[in-house]
Design a protein around this motif. Structure first.
Motif, PDB file in Angstrom:
ATOM      1  N   ILE A 111      30.213 -10.897 -51.753  1.00 33.29           N
ATOM      2  CA  ILE A 111      30.100 -10.709 -50.294  1.00 33.29           C
ATOM      3  C   ILE A 111      29.905  -9.230 -49.955  1.00 33.29           C
ATOM      4  CG2 ILE A 111      31.379 -10.853 -48.109  1.00 33.29           C
ATOM      5  CD1 ILE A 111      32.811 -13.319 -49.462  1.00 33.29           C
ATOM      6  N   VAL A 112      30.750  -8.373 -50.615  1.00 34.97           N
ATOM      7  CA  VAL A 112      30.668  -6.933 -50.341  1.00 34.97           C
ATOM      8  C   VAL A 112      29.279  -6.414 -50.664  1.00 34.97           C
ATOM      9  CG1 VAL A 112      31.530  -4.654 -51.029  1.00 34.97           C
ATOM     10  CG2 VAL A 112      33.135  -6.526 -50.620  1.00 34.97           C
ATOM     11  N   THR A 113      28.789  -6.838 -51.870  1.00 37.14           N
ATOM     12  CA  THR A 113      27.451  -6.408 -52.276  1.00 37.14           C
ATOM     13  C   THR A 113      26.412  -6.913 -51.277  1.00 37.14           C
ATOM     14  OG1 THR A 113      28.255  -6.763 -54.522  1.00 37.14           O
ATOM     15  CG2 THR A 113      25.913  -6.224 -54.271  1.00 37.14           C
ATOM     16  N   GLY A 114      26.605  -8.173 -50.892  1.00 38.29           N
ATOM     17  CA  GLY A 114      25.672  -8.782 -49.939  1.00 38.29           C
ATOM     18  C   GLY A 114      25.659  -8.045 -48.617  1.00 38.29           C
ATOM     19  N   LEU A 115      26.868  -7.711 -48.151  1.00 42.28           N
ATOM     20  CA  LEU A 115      26.961  -6.986 -46.877  1.00 42.28           C
ATOM     21  C   LEU A 115      26.301  -5.622 -46.966  1.00 42.28           C
ATOM     22  CD1 LEU A 115      30.579  -7.852 -45.711  1.00 42.28           C
ATOM     23  CD2 LEU A 115      28.442  -8.505 -44.601  1.00 42.28           C
ATOM     24  N   LEU A 116      26.471  -5.007 -48.151  1.00 40.42           N
ATOM     25  CA  LEU A 116      25.859  -3.691 -48.362  1.00 40.42           C
ATOM     26  C   LEU A 116      24.341  -3.796 -48.228  1.00 40.42           C
ATOM     27  CD1 LEU A 116      26.753  -0.809 -49.116  1.00 40.42           C
ATOM     28  CD2 LEU A 116      26.188  -1.365 -51.483  1.00 40.42           C
ATOM     29  N   PHE A 117      23.808  -4.854 -48.871  1.00 42.17           N
ATOM     30  CA  PHE A 117      22.353  -5.062 -48.791  1.00 42.17           C
ATOM     31  C   PHE A 117      21.916  -5.379 -47.370  1.00 42.17           C
ATOM     32  CE2 PHE A 117      22.330  -5.387 -53.440  1.00 42.17           C
ATOM     33  CZ  PHE A 117      21.173  -4.691 -53.711  1.00 42.17           C
ATOM     34  N   LEU A 118      22.795  -6.141 -46.705  1.00 39.24           N
ATOM     35  CA  LEU A 118      22.463  -6.516 -45.331  1.00 39.24           C
ATOM     36  C   LEU A 118      22.434  -5.288 -44.427  1.00 39.24           C
ATOM     37  CD1 LEU A 118      24.480  -9.783 -44.610  1.00 39.24           C
ATOM     38  CD2 LEU A 118      22.010  -9.492 -44.423  1.00 39.24           C
ATOM     39  N   SER A 119      23.346  -4.373 -44.722  1.00 40.92           N
ATOM     40  CA  SER A 119      23.446  -3.196 -43.861  1.00 40.92           C
ATOM     41  C   SER A 119      22.301  -2.217 -44.078  1.00 40.92           C
ATOM     42  CB  SER A 119      24.781  -2.472 -44.081  1.00 40.92           C
ATOM     43  OG  SER A 119      24.801  -1.937 -45.381  1.00 40.92           O
ATOM     44  N   LEU A 120      21.719  -2.255 -45.279  1.00 43.22           N
ATOM     45  CA  LEU A 120      20.641  -1.306 -45.569  1.00 43.22           C
ATOM     46  C   LEU A 120      19.443  -1.473 -44.629  1.00 43.22           C
ATOM     47  CD1 LEU A 120      20.672  -1.004 -49.461  1.00 43.22           C
ATOM     48  CD2 LEU A 120      21.229   0.769 -47.782  1.00 43.22           C
ATOM     49  N   PRO A 121      18.937  -2.704 -44.488  1.00 43.56           N
ATOM     50  CA  PRO A 121      17.827  -2.850 -43.549  1.00 43.56           C
ATOM     51  C   PRO A 121      18.213  -2.437 -42.132  1.00 43.56           C
ATOM     52  CG  PRO A 121      18.197  -4.887 -44.767  1.00 43.56           C
ATOM     53  CD  PRO A 121      19.292  -3.955 -45.133  1.00 43.56           C
ATOM     54  N   THR A 122      19.484  -2.690 -41.769  1.00 46.80           N
ATOM     55  CA  THR A 122      19.943  -2.314 -40.436  1.00 46.80           C
ATOM     56  C   THR A 122      19.847  -0.809 -40.242  1.00 46.80           C
ATOM     57  OG1 THR A 122      21.529  -4.078 -40.692  1.00 46.80           O
ATOM     58  CG2 THR A 122      21.827  -2.633 -38.786  1.00 46.80           C
ATOM     59  N   LEU A 123      20.304  -0.076 -41.283  1.00 50.22           N
ATOM     60  CA  LEU A 123      20.260   1.393 -41.218  1.00 50.22           C
ATOM     61  C   LEU A 123      18.820   1.879 -41.149  1.00 50.22           C
ATOM     62  CD1 LEU A 123      23.010   2.304 -43.838  1.00 50.22           C
ATOM     63  CD2 LEU A 123      23.116   2.662 -41.355  1.00 50.22           C
ATOM     64  N   ALA A 124      17.999   1.260 -42.032  1.00 51.76           N
ATOM     65  CA  ALA A 124      16.596   1.665 -42.074  1.00 51.76           C
ATOM     66  C   ALA A 124      15.937   1.401 -40.732  1.00 51.76           C
ATOM     67  CB  ALA A 124      15.873   0.897 -43.174  1.00 51.76           C
ATOM     68  N   GLN A 125      16.335   0.269 -40.138  1.00 50.83           N
ATOM     69  CA  GLN A 125      15.746  -0.094 -38.857  1.00 50.83           C
ATOM     70  C   GLN A 125      16.125   0.927 -37.788  1.00 50.83           C
ATOM     71  OE1 GLN A 125      17.056  -3.855 -37.427  1.00 50.83           O
ATOM     72  NE2 GLN A 125      15.411  -4.046 -35.937  1.00 50.83           N
ATOM     73  N   ASP A 126      17.371   1.430 -37.835  1.00 48.12           N
ATOM     74  CA  ASP A 126      17.826   2.409 -36.851  1.00 48.12           C
ATOM     75  C   ASP A 126      16.984   3.673 -36.901  1.00 48.12           C
ATOM     76  OD1 ASP A 126      19.646   0.786 -35.797  1.00 48.12           O
ATOM     77  OD2 ASP A 126      21.379   1.621 -36.871  1.00 48.12           O
ATOM     78  N   ASP A 127      16.645   4.098 -38.143  1.00 46.75           N
ATOM     79  CA  ASP A 127      15.890   5.347 -38.302  1.00 46.75           C
ATOM     80  C   ASP A 127      14.505   5.267 -37.681  1.00 46.75           C
ATOM     81  OD1 ASP A 127      17.269   6.221 -41.525  1.00 46.75           O
ATOM     82  OD2 ASP A 127      17.954   6.588 -39.475  1.00 46.75           O
ATOM     83  N   THR A 128      13.902   4.068 -37.796  1.00 47.43           N
ATOM     84  CA  THR A 128      12.523   3.950 -37.336  1.00 47.43           C
ATOM     85  C   THR A 128      12.440   3.015 -36.125  1.00 47.43           C
ATOM     86  OG1 THR A 128      12.223   2.161 -38.884  1.00 47.43           O
ATOM     87  CG2 THR A 128      11.550   4.349 -39.634  1.00 47.43           C
ATOM     88  N   GLU A 129      13.511   2.965 -35.405  1.00 43.35           N
ATOM     89  CA  GLU A 129      13.574   2.010 -34.305  1.00 43.35           C
ATOM     90  C   GLU A 129      12.519   2.327 -33.249  1.00 43.35           C
ATOM     91  OE1 GLU A 129      16.840   0.039 -31.301  1.00 43.35           O
ATOM     92  OE2 GLU A 129      17.211   1.990 -32.205  1.00 43.35           O
ATOM     93  N   ILE A 130      11.838   1.307 -32.876  1.00 43.05           N
ATOM     94  CA  ILE A 130      10.810   1.470 -31.837  1.00 43.05           C
ATOM     95  C   ILE A 130      11.478   1.227 -30.489  1.00 43.05           C
ATOM     96  CG2 ILE A 130       8.616   0.572 -30.955  1.00 43.05           C
ATOM     97  CD1 ILE A 130       8.106  -0.379 -33.894  1.00 43.05           C
ATOM     98  N   PRO A 131      11.293   2.136 -29.543  1.00 38.68           N
ATOM     99  CA  PRO A 131      11.930   1.943 -28.234  1.00 38.68           C
ATOM    100  C   PRO A 131      11.522   0.605 -27.624  1.00 38.68           C
ATOM    101  CG  PRO A 131      10.972   4.129 -28.390  1.00 38.68           C
ATOM    102  CD  PRO A 131      10.545   3.385 -29.607  1.00 38.68           C
ATOM    103  N   ALA A 132      12.483   0.037 -26.904  1.00 39.36           N
ATOM    104  CA  ALA A 132      12.273  -1.301 -26.336  1.00 39.36           C
ATOM    105  C   ALA A 132      11.049  -1.337 -25.423  1.00 39.36           C
ATOM    106  CB  ALA A 132      13.515  -1.714 -25.563  1.00 39.36           C
ATOM    107  N   ASN A 133      10.852  -0.268 -24.670  1.00 33.66           N
ATOM    108  CA  ASN A 133       9.733  -0.307 -23.712  1.00 33.66           C
ATOM    109  C   ASN A 133       8.382  -0.301 -24.438  1.00 33.66           C
ATOM    110  OD1 ASN A 133       9.923   2.512 -24.406  1.00 33.66           O
ATOM    111  ND2 ASN A 133       8.677   2.964 -22.600  1.00 33.66           N
ATOM    112  N   VAL A 134       8.362   0.335 -25.632  1.00 31.17           N
ATOM    113  CA  VAL A 134       7.110   0.372 -26.405  1.00 31.17           C
ATOM    114  C   VAL A 134       6.742  -1.043 -26.855  1.00 31.17           C
ATOM    115  CG1 VAL A 134       5.996   1.262 -28.495  1.00 31.17           C
ATOM    116  CG2 VAL A 134       7.487   2.750 -27.151  1.00 31.17           C
ATOM    117  N   ILE A 135       7.771  -1.766 -27.297  1.00 31.58           N
ATOM    118  CA  ILE A 135       7.527  -3.150 -27.751  1.00 31.58           C
ATOM    119  C   ILE A 135       7.008  -3.989 -26.583  1.00 31.58           C
ATOM    120  CG2 ILE A 135       8.638  -5.237 -28.656  1.00 31.58           C
ATOM    121  CD1 ILE A 135      10.651  -3.211 -30.043  1.00 31.58           C
TER     122      ILE A 135
END
Lengths: 361, 202
Positions: free
Chosen positions: A54-78
């Motif tokens: 579970i811990v490993t899984g959560l770690l993997f799950l969190s990675l895309p979340t972090l990556a997404q934060d870095d390149t997050e597209i503003p809501a208005n752009v979408i």
């Protein structure tokens, strides 16, 4: 119906983008927290192996979340992308249900907006439907939608302390005294010069005065050097700017180094940019008004440059090298004469006094 | 008459000559800027601007030395003026400068240990140091920071008024400089007052 709710709940337009991001962020956090908590309780009861998974899984799950934060597209752009998909290009295509096939059409060039320019403009954080009806999200658009009155600058900016430093009321007041307002009906609005999809303040943020001058002059030339835009407002023939200014020595240098409004608008220290555009016959035409006994450039164009240089170079250094002040602005022919007379008397007095002193020695 | 008085301590002399050099630089660069003419520049425009700004900032600093020096040392007493009988004393000194000096009359207010300045000197120095100089500093710094100026004063741009005032005061200070230098030649000999300001002895 306009989608006016944004203005009701969030009068501070600058925080709009921030608000969207914050909302999204809170939703993400709550979701992840619940999921992690639920999963942990359930699997803690089994064995360590499962917990590790579970811990490993959560770690993997969190990675895309972090990556997404870095390149997050503003809501208005979408959201705006749905509009720019058609209104950002010369062509648009859609599935024509009557014909049962995909159709490619030309977009009206006046309804085409460059998304890159929009996202570097003052209104970059806006959703199209903040100002345009939310019914535009339906395609084909209802023809009646274009009959709706559009928002004007003062609808959002007027009487709001957030924009006090821009003095929109002063701008509006000057505009209504200007030839642009007095010689045209109310269809001549701020948008005629300040396209809400592209306009960005330049003088206040300038790091390069030449670019600011070019940007500001392009606003004038958009009509005064374009017969199509000019005749939207008048039946008159558009005078050729180059010909009407042929008396100006070094015309090219003047056009590149001075804004049109320096000569064609009445300066006002309380405004960043003068908006009282004067009639043609009241425009500055005497060289001496800028050269030597200048008061116009100092009170408008170079005031910004002076501030900007100091801000950029740092207080002390720039204070010493501040050459943007146009000296001679306070030169006055009467004061010159008075000062020369006083100075003449002083020199004469000293001469007479010293001669008598020598004679009576 | 021939008694030597030590009237100008080192700090006064250092301040005086610093002040004098900076004022001269400011006058020359100021005139050059005010009457800037690309064809006949007194000093190249950009150099004159830097010169004027640097000298102006240094003069402000030197002015604080002057004020603090006068507050903390006995030099300040020479500037103390009594309004009682001031007009009479000014008249006396004026008559001396315009008539008495040519008839070799006695000085109405000779220099003593406690009186470095005659009434006319005192009043003109007070005006220059405590009226014109502060005003030129305020307007000068105002021009260095145009955003600090009032935007509108009775319909006229505050910045223009500041510039106008700065120029007018600058003119009066330059007039003061001319008169001051000329009057310094009225000593025991033409150069004796200048020497005093170097060696401290009157």
């Amino acid at each position: 119906m306009r989608s006016g709710c944004f203005f009701h709940f969030h009068p501070f337009l600058f925080f709009k983008d921030y608000y969207h991001k914050l909302n999204k962020c809170l939703i993400n956090i709550n979701y992840i927290k619940c999921r992690r908590f639920k999963n942990l309780i359930q699997y803690m009861k089994t064995d360590l192996k499962n917990i590790l998974i579970i811990v490993t899984g959560l770690l993997f799950l969190s990675l895309p979340t972090l990556a997404q934060d870095d390149t997050e597209i503003p809501a208005n752009v979408i959201q705006n992308q749905k509009c720019f998909k058609c209104h950002g290009d010369k062509f648009y295509s859609f599935f024509n249900e009557s014909q049962g096939k995909q159709v490619k059409e030309r977009m009206n060039p006046y309804f085409v907006f460059d998304s890159a320019t929009f996202y570097s403009s003052n209104h970059k954080s806006f959703i199209c439907t903040d100002c345009h009806s939310s019914d535009y999200s339906n395609f084909p658009h209802d023809g009646n939608l274009r009959m709706e009155a559009k928002f004007l600058c003062m609808d959002c900016h007027g009487g709001d302390d957030t924009y006090a430093k821009f003095n929109f009321e002063g701008v509006d007041n000057e505009f209504h005294q200007s030839v642009h307002s007095s010689r045209h009906d109310e269809s001549f609005t701020c948008w005629m010069c300040h396209n809400p999809h592209t306009y960005k303040i330049s003088a206040r943020n300038t790091e390069n005065l030449t670019l600011t001058i070019a940007y500001d002059n392009a606003i004038c030339l958009n009509c005064h050097a374009d017969i199509d835009n000019y005749q939207m407002l008048t039946e008159k023939e558009n005078p050729n700017v180059l010909e009407t200014h042929d008396w100006l020595p070094n015309q090219k240098a003047h056009f590149a180094n001075v804004r049109c409004i320096e000569c064609h608008a009445q300066t006002n220290d309380s405004l960043l940019v003068a908006h009282l555009i004067l009639p043609k016959d009241k425009a500055v035409k005497k060289c001496v008004q800028c050269h030597q006994s200048n008061s116009i450039l100092m009170a408008s164009l170079y005031k910004f440059q002076s501030l900007e240089r100091r801000n950029k170079a740092g207080f002390f250094n720039a204070s010493l090298m501040n050459d943007s002040y146009v000296i001679g602005a306070n030169r006055n022919i009467y004061l010159n004469i008075i000062s020369l007379v006083i100075f003449g008397f002083i020199i004469m007095g000293i001469a007479v006094h010293s001669v008598i002193r020598i004679l009576k020695k | 008459m021939s008694e030597r008085l030590y009237l100008y301590p080192v700090w006064v002399r250092l301040w005086h000559w610093t002040n004098a050099i900076l004022c001269l630089l400011l006058i020359v660069s100021g005139v050059s800027l005010q009457y800037s003419n690309p064809e006949y520049p007194i000093i190249r425009f950009d150099i004159a601007v830097s010169m004027h700004n640097i000298a102006g900032i240094l003069l402000t600093l030197s002015y604080f030395v002057f004020v603090i020096g006068n507050l903390t040392t006995s030099n300040g007493r020479y500037y103390k003026t009594q309004l009682n009988g001031l007009f009479e004393s000014l008249k006396k000194q004026f008559i001396y400068y315009t008539i008495g000096i040519f008839t070799h009359a006695e000085k109405p207010y000779p220099v003593t240990k406690d009186r470095k300045f005659n009434p006319l000197q005192k009043v003109s120095y007070l005006a220059a140091m405590y009226f014109f100089l502060p005003l030129i500093f305020i307007t000068g710094w105002g021009l260095l920071f145009p955003e600090t100026n009032l935007t509108n004063v009775f319909g006229i741009s505050g910045l223009h008024l500041t510039a106008l005032l700065h120029g007018i005061i600058g003119f009066f200070i330059s007039v003061f400089m001319f008169v001051h230098i000329y009057f310094c030649t009225i000593g025991t000999t033409t150069l004796s007052n200048f020497k005093s300001m170097f060696n401290g002895w009157h």
